[in-house]
Design a protein around this motif. Structure first.
Motif, PDB file in Angstrom:
ATOM      1  N   TYR A  39      41.763  32.634 -49.199  1.00 21.57           N
ATOM      2  CA  TYR A  39      43.168  32.284 -49.353  1.00 21.57           C
ATOM      3  C   TYR A  39      43.569  32.343 -50.813  1.00 21.57           C
ATOM      4  O   TYR A  39      42.755  32.215 -51.712  1.00 21.57           O
ATOM      5  N   ILE A  40      44.865  32.587 -51.000  1.00 16.18           N
ATOM      6  CA  ILE A  40      45.455  32.754 -52.322  1.00 16.18           C
ATOM      7  C   ILE A  40      46.464  31.628 -52.517  1.00 16.18           C
ATOM      8  O   ILE A  40      47.332  31.420 -51.664  1.00 16.18           O
ATOM      9  N   TYR A  41      46.338  30.891 -53.611  1.00 17.36           N
ATOM     10  CA  TYR A  41      47.305  29.830 -53.907  1.00 17.36           C
ATOM     11  C   TYR A  41      47.417  29.691 -55.416  1.00 17.36           C
ATOM     12  O   TYR A  41      46.637  30.261 -56.172  1.00 17.36           O
ATOM     13  N   GLY A  42      48.426  28.941 -55.853  1.00 17.64           N
ATOM     14  CA  GLY A  42      48.629  28.736 -57.288  1.00 17.64           C
ATOM     15  C   GLY A  42      49.085  29.991 -58.008  1.00 17.64           C
ATOM     16  O   GLY A  42      48.874  30.134 -59.211  1.00 17.64           O
ATOM     17  N   THR A  43      49.713  30.905 -57.287  1.00 18.68           N
ATOM     18  CA  THR A  43      50.160  32.177 -57.860  1.00 18.68           C
ATOM     19  C   THR A  43      51.609  32.049 -58.322  1.00 18.68           C
ATOM     20  O   THR A  43      52.470  31.620 -57.551  1.00 18.68           O
ATOM     21  N   ASP A  44      51.867  32.422 -59.560  1.00 21.15           N
ATOM     22  CA  ASP A  44      53.232  32.376 -60.084  1.00 21.15           C
ATOM     23  C   ASP A  44      54.132  33.364 -59.351  1.00 21.15           C
ATOM     24  O   ASP A  44      53.681  34.423 -58.882  1.00 21.15           O
ATOM     25  N   THR A  45      55.406  33.045 -59.284  1.00 21.91           N
ATOM     26  CA  THR A  45      56.396  33.859 -58.567  1.00 21.91           C
ATOM     27  C   THR A  45      56.399  35.312 -59.032  1.00 21.91           C
ATOM     28  O   THR A  45      56.523  36.219 -58.219  1.00 21.91           O
ATOM     29  N   GLY A  46      56.240  35.565 -60.305  1.00 22.01           N
ATOM     30  CA  GLY A  46      56.317  36.923 -60.841  1.00 22.01           C
ATOM     31  C   GLY A  46      55.044  37.749 -60.700  1.00 22.01           C
ATOM     32  O   GLY A  46      55.028  38.927 -61.042  1.00 22.01           O
ATOM     33  N   VAL A  47      53.991  37.173 -60.172  1.00 24.40           N
ATOM     34  CA  VAL A  47      52.708  37.868 -60.053  1.00 24.40           C
ATOM     35  C   VAL A  47      52.671  38.701 -58.770  1.00 24.40           C
ATOM     36  O   VAL A  47      53.126  38.259 -57.725  1.00 24.40           O
ATOM     37  N   VAL A  48      52.117  39.911 -58.879  1.00 26.66           N
ATOM     38  CA  VAL A  48      51.909  40.770 -57.716  1.00 26.66           C
ATOM     39  C   VAL A  48      50.412  40.825 -57.441  1.00 26.66           C
ATOM     40  O   VAL A  48      49.627  41.168 -58.328  1.00 26.66           O
ATOM     41  N   MET A 101      51.360  41.817 -52.376  1.00 24.09           N
ATOM     42  CA  MET A 101      51.874  40.493 -52.065  1.00 24.09           C
ATOM     43  C   MET A 101      52.558  39.947 -53.319  1.00 24.09           C
ATOM     44  O   MET A 101      51.998  40.038 -54.414  1.00 24.09           O
ATOM     45  N   TYR A 102      53.743  39.352 -53.145  1.00 19.24           N
ATOM     46  CA  TYR A 102      54.519  38.905 -54.300  1.00 19.24           C
ATOM     47  C   TYR A 102      55.535  37.853 -53.883  1.00 19.24           C
ATOM     48  O   TYR A 102      55.599  37.471 -52.718  1.00 19.24           O
ATOM     49  N   ASP A 103      56.330  37.399 -54.823  1.00 23.77           N
ATOM     50  CA  ASP A 103      57.384  36.400 -54.611  1.00 23.77           C
ATOM     51  C   ASP A 103      56.831  35.141 -53.932  1.00 23.77           C
ATOM     52  O   ASP A 103      57.368  34.651 -52.943  1.00 23.77           O
ATOM     53  N   PHE A 104      55.739  34.640 -54.484  1.00 24.31           N
ATOM     54  CA  PHE A 104      55.089  33.448 -53.950  1.00 24.31           C
ATOM     55  C   PHE A 104      55.899  32.204 -54.300  1.00 24.31           C
ATOM     56  O   PHE A 104      56.309  32.040 -55.453  1.00 24.31           O
ATOM     57  N   SER A 105      56.122  31.338 -53.334  1.00 30.74           N
ATOM     58  CA  SER A 105      56.728  30.045 -53.641  1.00 30.74           C
ATOM     59  C   SER A 105      55.670  29.187 -54.340  1.00 30.74           C
ATOM     60  O   SER A 105      54.467  29.466 -54.253  1.00 30.74           O
ATOM     61  N   GLU A 106      56.120  28.155 -55.018  1.00 29.04           N
ATOM     62  CA  GLU A 106      55.206  27.297 -55.774  1.00 29.04           C
ATOM     63  C   GLU A 106      54.139  26.676 -54.870  1.00 29.04           C
ATOM     64  O   GLU A 106      52.997  26.480 -55.282  1.00 29.04           O
TER      65      GLU A 106
END
Length: 141
Positions: A39-48, A101-106
């Protein structure tokens, strides 16, 4: 070339006054046996994230918390963007599907179910190379 179709999956929600429960079983709710989970978490919104295709691995991506977007491309000029924002839905990605994958919410937690164990040699990380491989596979068929 994409042999199977990218598609949204909806999983059965079981719940009562205590809350919700979603069960996802390999080779039943998804079209493969699960060999790897991450799983992927803690990713900033601007990160792809992602920006690759896989020769053998199929994936199901589920945002179990928050939301993210997934852009899929077939190497032939077609692309689709999916918004993952409900913990009982996911996207099935067959092998040889380019994914970003992008535009991750906080609060995003993106669960990834994979059909194969990790093998870095089966990753295609350059989009131009991917396009050439898709073109070659198409000419063979």
């Amino acid at each position: 070339m994409i042999e199977a179709k990218v598609e949204m999956l909806e999983f059965q929600q079981l719940g009562d006054e205590r809350g919700q429960l979603v069960v996802v079983e390999g080779a039943k709710d998804i079209p493969f046996e699960i060999k790897r989970i991450f799983y992927i978490y803690g990713t900033d919104t601007g990160v792809v994230r992602g920006q690759h295709a896989n020769l053998r691995t199929e994936f199901v991506l589920i945002n179990v918390a928050g939301r993210s977007k997934v852009k899929v491309m077939d190497g032939l000029g077609n692309e689709t963007v999916f918004c993952l924002n409900r913990p009982h839905t996911g996207i099935y990605l067959p092998k040889m599907t380019w994914k970003e994958m992008y535009d991750f919410s906080e609060d995003s937690v993106l669960l990834c179910l994979a059909s194969e164990h990790y093998d870095g040699d089966e990753y295609i990380r350059d989009y131009n190379t991917y396009q050439e491989m898709v073109k070659e596979q198409r000419e063979i068929k």
